[in-house]
Scaffold this motif. Structure first.
Motif, PDB file in Angstrom:
ATOM      1  N   ARG A 189      36.911  31.131  34.920  1.00 35.46           N
ATOM      2  CA  ARG A 189      37.188  31.626  36.271  1.00 35.46           C
ATOM      3  C   ARG A 189      38.599  31.239  36.718  1.00 35.46           C
ATOM      4  O   ARG A 189      39.299  32.029  37.351  1.00 35.46           O
ATOM      5  CB  ARG A 189      36.157  31.064  37.255  1.00 35.46           C
ATOM      6  N   ARG A 204      39.056  44.152  34.564  1.00 33.47           N
ATOM      7  CA  ARG A 204      37.709  44.645  34.885  1.00 33.47           C
ATOM      8  C   ARG A 204      37.493  46.046  34.311  1.00 33.47           C
ATOM      9  O   ARG A 204      36.427  46.355  33.778  1.00 33.47           O
ATOM     10  CB  ARG A 204      37.501  44.648  36.394  1.00 33.47           C
ATOM     11  N   GLY A 318      29.745  37.591  35.436  1.00 33.75           N
ATOM     12  CA  GLY A 318      30.574  38.545  36.163  1.00 33.75           C
ATOM     13  C   GLY A 318      30.316  39.986  35.783  1.00 33.75           C
ATOM     14  O   GLY A 318      30.799  40.900  36.461  1.00 33.75           O
TER      15      GLY A 318
END
Length: 337
Positions: A189, A204, A318
């Protein structure tokens, strides 16, 4: 004395100088724009991938230790219940032996010949003497049974002590694996947060799989239970990845496959490594919907084949449960539960 003054540049000389200057400046700009090594965010992504892989390996080790801990906890509980029941029986036997001893003392305190002389009814005396003999034999048998029960009680207590020791060791192992997972995920993270917003968006986008239903026509499940398990996995699409979780609100990779097959009435082991061995191995080109696809040499990731070259799986923290191509990473085995 001859003059050494510098000659003024001609028109063509001035043009050549200008071109050379432009080319030099352009080279500098291009050199800055196209580095020889990978962009820093590419290195960051590679490091995040490595951390996620190591975290998943630690998660499966955590799952295995947690499952072993649950088993040991059940064993301790069973032994403790058995000890409690044995202790109850022993207390009852001791009470009975105390009553028998009291009766023997009250009835047999006199010398037998004196008791016979004092007895008004010799037949009654003989009946009582026979009863005392029976009481003595019964008492001896009860004592033997009590000794036997006490030995079993001691053995069970020793077994409970050993099992508790293994349980405490397993609990320490679980805690160590949990710390490893949390540390690696925290580092991942931190690295992702170090990227710019545009780099995070690009990351992403590059990692996103399919949450919609791809074309899965053309291949039938190997069995009705495999079809039911796949339907359960599809019902979990979009649920978050939660390490150590096996549903229904969140899943890690082996948690999803275990939960899905449980909905079909099939009990799978908890870890991806154990699931990879829980059934019939089949070649990848013969995979059918519902088959389990294990990844990496250590089988530390697992998904469920959905058909038409797609797997459904819980990818990593995630990323929600989704579809991805079956070849997203090296396949180690395909298992048909």
């Amino acid at each position: 004395m001859g003059s050494h003054r510098r000659l003024a540049p001609t028109g063509s000389d001035r043009g050549a100088t200008a071109v050379a200057g432009f080319l030099s400046a352009a080279a500098a700009v291009l050199g800055a724009a196209v580095p020889a090594t990978a962009a820093p965010h590419d290195d960051t992504r590679a490091e995040v991938d490595r951390l996620h892989t190591e975290a998943e390996q630690a998660t499966e080790a955590y799952n295995e230790a947690a499952e072993r801990t649950d088993t040991l906890r059940e064993q301790v509980s069973a032994v403790q219940d058995r000890i409690a029941r044995q202790q109850g029986r022993i207390n009852t036997m001791r009470d009975a032996l105390g009553s028998l001893a009291g009766a023997q003392y009250r009835s047999g305190g006199l010398d037998p010949s004196v008791a016979l002389l004092l007895s008004a009814d010799p037949d009654d005396y003989l009946d009582k003497a026979a009863a005392l003999d029976r009481i003595g034999a019964h008492q001896a048998g009860e004592l033997r049974r009590l000794q036997h029960a006490l030995r079993h009680l001691a053995q069970d207590r020793a077994e409970a002590g050993r099992t508790l020791e293994r349980l405490n060791k397993s609990l320490r192992t679980v805690a160590a694996h949990k710390k490893t997972v949390e540390r690696k995920l925290a580092e991942a993270r931190r690295l992702l947060n170090s990227l710019s917003e545009s780099e995070r968006e690009a990351d992403r986008a590059s990692r996103s799989g399919r949450a919609d239903l791809p074309d899965l026509s053309g291949t039938a499940a190997a069995s009705g239970r495999a079809a039911a398990a796949l339907a359960a996995a599809q019902s979990a699409l979009g649920k978050p990845y939660v390490w150590g979780a096996n549903g229904p609100s969140g899943f890690d990779c082996s948690g999803l496959t275990q939960w899905s097959y449980a909905q079909a009435g099939v009990a799978l082991p908890r870890t991806s490594q154990a699931q990879a061995g829980a059934g019939q191995r089949v070649p990848l080109d013969q995979a059918r919907p519902g088959d389990l696809v294990a990844y990496r040499d250590d089988a530390s990731h697992i998904g469920m084949y959905a058909g038409n070259g797609q797997v459904i799986h819980a990818p990593y923290p995630g990323a929600p449960v989704r579809y991805d191509p079956v070849g997203m990473m090296p396949v180690s085995s395909v298992t048909r539960p």
